[in-house]
Design an enzyme around this catalytic site. Structure first.
Site, PDB file in Angstrom:
ATOM      1  N   ASN A   1       0.979  -1.304  -0.311  1.00  0.00           N
ATOM      2  CA  ASN A   1       0.449   0.057  -0.137  1.00  0.00           C
ATOM      3  C   ASN A   1       0.617   1.178   0.416  1.00  0.00           C
ATOM      4  OD1 ASN A   1      -1.796  -1.418   0.172  1.00  0.00           O
ATOM      5  ND2 ASN A   1      -3.050  -1.426   2.225  1.00  0.00           N
TER       6      ASN A   1
ATOM      7  N   THR B   1     -15.580  36.243 -33.342  1.00  0.00           N
ATOM      8  CA  THR B   1     -16.394  36.096 -32.199  1.00  0.00           C
ATOM      9  C   THR B   1     -17.547  35.041 -33.377  1.00  0.00           C
ATOM     10  OG1 THR B   1     -17.255  38.037 -32.445  1.00  0.00           O
ATOM     11  CG2 THR B   1     -15.969  38.242 -31.632  1.00  0.00           C
ATOM     12  N   HIS B   2     -18.225  34.404 -32.687  1.00  0.00           N
ATOM     13  CA  HIS B   2     -19.463  32.684 -33.218  1.00  0.00           C
ATOM     14  C   HIS B   2     -18.747  32.900 -34.439  1.00  0.00           C
ATOM     15  CE1 HIS B   2     -21.683  35.263 -30.416  1.00  0.00           C
ATOM     16  NE2 HIS B   2     -21.096  36.361 -30.166  1.00  0.00           N
TER      17      HIS B   2
ATOM     18  N   SER C   1      -7.092  10.248 -49.026  1.00  0.00           N
ATOM     19  CA  SER C   1      -7.622   9.144 -49.126  1.00  0.00           C
ATOM     20  C   SER C   1      -7.182   7.717 -49.615  1.00  0.00           C
ATOM     21  CB  SER C   1      -8.895  10.387 -49.059  1.00  0.00           C
ATOM     22  OG  SER C   1     -10.103   9.082 -49.451  1.00  0.00           O
TER      23      SER C   1
ATOM     24  N   LYS D   1      -7.568  14.245 -51.888  1.00  0.00           N
ATOM     25  CA  LYS D   1      -7.303  15.065 -50.314  1.00  0.00           C
ATOM     26  C   LYS D   1      -6.185  14.837 -49.610  1.00  0.00           C
ATOM     27  CE  LYS D   1     -10.929  15.552 -48.429  1.00  0.00           C
ATOM     28  NZ  LYS D   1     -11.960  14.006 -47.752  1.00  0.00           N
TER      29      LYS D   1
ATOM     30  N   GLU E   1      -7.457  16.544 -36.059  1.00  0.00           N
ATOM     31  CA  GLU E   1      -8.472  15.154 -35.918  1.00  0.00           C
ATOM     32  C   GLU E   1      -8.713  14.517 -34.353  1.00  0.00           C
ATOM     33  OE1 GLU E   1     -11.846  14.504 -39.407  1.00  0.00           O
ATOM     34  OE2 GLU E   1      -8.891  14.861 -40.409  1.00  0.00           O
TER      35      GLU E   1
ATOM     36  N   TYR F   1      -6.351   2.141   2.044  1.00  0.00           N
ATOM     37  CA  TYR F   1      -6.293   1.475   1.071  1.00  0.00           C
ATOM     38  C   TYR F   1      -7.535   0.572   0.793  1.00  0.00           C
ATOM     39  CZ  TYR F   1      -4.147  -1.237  -2.793  1.00  0.00           C
ATOM     40  OH  TYR F   1      -4.493  -1.808  -3.799  1.00  0.00           O
TER      41      TYR F   1
ATOM     42  N   GLN G   1      -6.066   0.699  -7.083  1.00  0.00           N
ATOM     43  CA  GLN G   1      -5.257  -0.322  -8.246  1.00  0.00           C
ATOM     44  C   GLN G   1      -6.213   0.329  -9.909  1.00  0.00           C
ATOM     45  OE1 GLN G   1      -3.878  -4.331  -8.501  1.00  0.00           O
ATOM     46  NE2 GLN G   1      -4.880  -4.908 -10.125  1.00  0.00           N
TER      47      GLN G   1
END
Ligand code: ARG
Length: 465
Positions: free
Chosen positions: A114, A160-161, A282, A288, A295, A322, A327
């Site tokens: 522990n 903005t937005h 791709s 592509k 991403e 503990y 774990q």
């Protein structure tokens, strides 16, 4: 049963563990990576046991030599794991005992898995925090270099937005991310401090009747301090939660940067061209070039947020001290740190080589509509209340968009505005007029670069210390 087939607790048990228990219980698959910290902790522990007279010098040396052998075996991949090696602590102790005999069997004196696992994990987290800081610092350095290259002359539309708002310097935009990463670095530095307390000597939960010296092991292991409460020492995983939170927020920042790259590399924006080494093709569409790095970095934020919520859910119901649930702290921690480091490195490489399409940015930034606020502020300079000025310019914008005439012609023809106001709409004028300290124009940029250089120098000093 051979010794290698015995559990650490076999004395009290007539039967060995069921296979189904072992299948659930075993953590060696993921806690193996604590091996260096486990060995370091054991070195400190036997050194202390000898210093307080529990082990002879000879026994200590036998264990230290065995630990060196185990370290070498683990490093070279020649270490043979036994089926009963439930976790890395069991595996190391078993092998040390095989190598050092009676002295090896004294290694675990006054210690529990522990306090051992808490010690290992704290050592690991300290090291990991420093590695993350270094990776983030390298990323910041690349962003600052790219910002300085872009300098005072490359502007793009600020949003903005996600709508055109006012032009900003590319340098200013890149440095915005550097400040966020700087806060991440501060958080990781605090994570390191949170982990920097030695739990070794807390035993299973209550300390020991033996004359252990936790200050001695703490200092041998380079901890800033030792535990004050043994129950807290073995059950505290705040430092893990803080590390995984720091990882989650870091990854959220990286994800937002990734999202921007996804947008900017699209045909619609065209603000960047991805380096081949950090883009993918791709399997079907020959034309592509995909922003997979951006991403994936964005997607992996979800995963680390999952690590954090999973860990907090594990911790929330645990009584002192503990519990075996603990774990479950390791996989989210390892995953979060690994994911952040891999993401930061990929983004660093991407930004190092990305092409900023200055013409596309310039064309976007040159739209006279982005100077609308400057027109209103021109009227404010002449004494008009801002709310009235806002309405005057809003009316001109509405008419221009309606097709009556171009905004510039309408401004030129308006008695309250005229040629001096038209000058505010010329390409480059609006960004040049962003003079507020900390603002998006060239005048405040110099001071900001100086401040960011100080930040980076402070981080370098921390990394060197
Ligand atoms: N593998 C365990 C963990 O990661 C080590 C501690 C086991 N302690 C115990 N009392 N069974 O937490």
């Amino acid at each position: 049963m051979s010794d290698a087939g015995k559990t650490l607790w076999h004395g009290r048990f007539a039967d060995g563990p069921a296979d189904a228990l072992m299948a659930l219980s075993v953590s060696i698959g993921f806690d193996q990576r604590l091996a260096p910290q486990d060995i370091e902790g054991s070195r400190a522990h036997v050194t202390m046991l000898c210093a307080v007279g529990i082990l002879t010098d000879h026994e200590r040396d036998d264990v230290l030599v065995a630990l060196d052998t185990v370290a070498a075996e683990l490093e070279t991949g020649t270490f043979e794991f036994a089926p009963t090696d439930e976790d890395i602590h069991t595996a190391v102790e078993r092998r040390v005992t095989e190598l050092a005999g009676v002295a090896g069997a004294k290694l675990h004196t006054g210690r529990s898995r522990n306090d051992q696992v808490a010690t290992d994990l704290r050592l690991w987290t300290k090291h990991a925090a420093t590695n993350v800081v270094r990776a983030l610092h390298d990323f910041q350095s690349v962003l600052v270099r790219r910002a300085e290259e872009a300098g005072e002359f490359v502007a793009l539309p600020g949003y903005t937005h996600l709508q055109h708002a006012q032009p900003v310097l590319l340098a200013h935009h890149l440095l915005a991310h550097v400040w966020a990463l700087g806060r991440d670095i501060e958080r990781w530095q605090r994570v390191r401090s949170a982990a920097d307390v030695s739990p070794l000597g807390a035993g299973a939960l209550a300390g020991s009747s033996l004359p252990l010296d936790p200050d001695h092991t703490a200092s041998l292991l380079g901890f800033a301090s030792r535990f004050e409460n043994s129950l807290d020492a073995v059950s505290d995983r705040d430092f893990v939660a803080e590390a995984v939170f720091a990882a989650a927020l870091t990854q959220v920042h990286l994800s937002r940067i990734g999202e921007e790259i996804v947008l900017w590399s699209s045909a619609e924006f065209g603000f960047v061209t991805l380096p081949d080494a950090y883009a993918t093709g791709s399997s079907m569409l020959p034309q592509k070039k995909n922003p997979d790095v951006a991403e994936l970095v964005r997607g992996k934020a979800g995963r680390i947020i999952g690590d954090l919520t999973g860990l907090l859910a594990t911790l929330k119901g645990l009584p002192l001290a503990y519990n075996r649930d603990l774990q479950e702290d390791k996989e989210p921690l390892f995953d979060a740190v690994d994911t952040v480091i891999a993401s930061v490195r990929a983004l660093t490489g991407l930004f190092d080589a990305i092409t900023f399409e200055r013409d596309a940015m310039r064309i976007g930034a040159a739209s006279p509509y982005l100077g609308a606020t400057d027109l209103a502020e021109y009227l404010v300079e002449g004494g008009m209340p801002f709310r009235d000025a806002h309405a005057v310019v809003g009316d001109l914008v509405r008419r221009a968009i309606g097709g009556e005439s171009s905004l510039i012609d309408l401004v030129a023809a308006d008695a309250r505005l005229g040629d001096a106001a038209v000058a505010r709409l010329q390409p480059g004028a609006a960004v040049a007029h962003r003079t507020t300290p900390g603002g998006a124009g060239p005048a405040p940029l110099t001071a900001q670069v100086r401040a960011v250089r100080t930040l980076l120098a402070d981080e370098e000093q921390w990394l060197a210390g």
